[in-house]
Design an enzyme around this catalytic site. Structure first.
Site: not given
Ligand code: HH2
Length: 284
Positions: A223, A258
């Site tokens: 992040k 995660r």
């Molecule tokens: N972060 C993201 C998405 N889902 N869920 C939980 N529980 N905690 C988190 O910190 C979290 C999450 C964001 O990351 P990513 O899925 O890589 O990106 P994007 O939302 O752009 O798909």
């Protein structure tokens, strides 16, 4: 052996570290958008993460990156249909990263056992009742506002206390809707409406969330706050910072992580645990 769902839900008592691998079936996620949009490459990535030691594969079909637009439930299901049932055949738990009950219902029926709701039940009033009737485990995450606007001007008087109170209130709301507390996991939501100093305070204060008495999940992977500290602009190059953040949280009682880079975290946690055991034996 990958964790069973009961191992995940008791991890705060046993100390078992649980690795949740991220699988974004999206064209626009912040660090890997488009890479796994094609179903064959998504399933191959899931297989790779399972081989690397993931306990859970968290599949999402809607990006929640700052500024992102919403994706309809129908479109999320269309993206998941060729992927999720294949991942559910593997020896791994499947989690669905969605705020929509329709999408969660599809995923549960296709083999998921965890609902990861970044809105903590505030986006769709049917989500808690679905978690209650299905017996699924439920991740309740804190987000300030909506992805579209959450990074515009996030403010808190006391970020740890406010988010602890929010998560306690959401746990109570889920329980009131029939989701047993012992099926719930909480997450302070690194990067979701937080400035650098907020993210750091949430990592430093992780024990406070562990005192809520349910397993705690952190998702610092790749992040922006890591880029703000180090100057690294490319999210995929933020592995070192991701590991440092996960280990800092682990030292404070967090058990579920995660991440996009499963193998590296599995190795880092194995070394951290071996050092812990040596600490224990040194005290004898
Ligand atoms: N972060 C993201 C998405 N889902 N869920 C939980 N529980 N905690 C988190 O910190 C979290 C999450 C964001 O990351 P990513 O899925 O890589 O990106 P994007 O939302 O752009 O798909």
């Amino acid at each position: 052996m990958p964790a069973a769902i009961e191992d995940v839900l008791s991890s705060h008592r046993t100390g078992r570290a649980v690795v949740m691998g991220v699988l974004n079936v999206t064209p626009d996620s912040f660090s890997d958008g488009g890479k796994f949009y094609d179903p064959a490459s998504a399933v191959a990535q899931a297989l790779r993460m399972v081989a690397e030691g993931a306990d859970i594969i968290d599949i999402g079909a809607e990006s929640t990156r700052p500024g992102s637009d919403r994706v309809s439930a129908r479109e999320q299901i269309a993206r998941l249909e060729p992927v999720l049932p294949e991942v559910a055949k593997l020896d791994v738990l499947v989690s669905i990263d969605t705020t929509r009950s329709e999408v969660a219902a599809f995923a549960l029926q296709a083999g998921a056992s965890i609902i990861n709701d970044v809105s903590a039940g505030r986006d769709d009033p049917e989500l808690f009742p679905l978690a209650a009737s299905s017996g699924a485990a439920l991740v309740l995450m804190h987000m300030l506002g909506q992805p579209k606007s959450m990074q515009l001007n996030p403010r808190y008087d006391d970020v740890v206390r406010e988010i602890r109170d929010f998560l306690a209130e959401r746990l109570a709301a889920a329980e009131a809707a029939g989701v047993p507390r012992d099926r719930c996991i909480v997450d302070p939501g690194i990067g979701f409406g937080k400035r650098l100093e907020h993210n750091l305070t949430l990592l430093a204060g992780a024990e406070v969330f562990c005192r809520l008495g349910v397993p705690v999940l952190y998702g610092p992977s790749r992040k922006r706050f890591i880029g703000e500290i180090t100057g690294e602009q490319v999210p995929a190059n933020r592995l070192g910072g991701t590991l440092a953040a996960c280990l800092a949280a682990y030292r404070r009682g967090v058990t579920i992580f995660r991440v996009h880079d499963v193998a590296a975290l599995v190795q880092a946690l194995a070394v951290a645990r071996a050092i812990e055991r040596a600490e224990g034996s040194g005290q004898d």
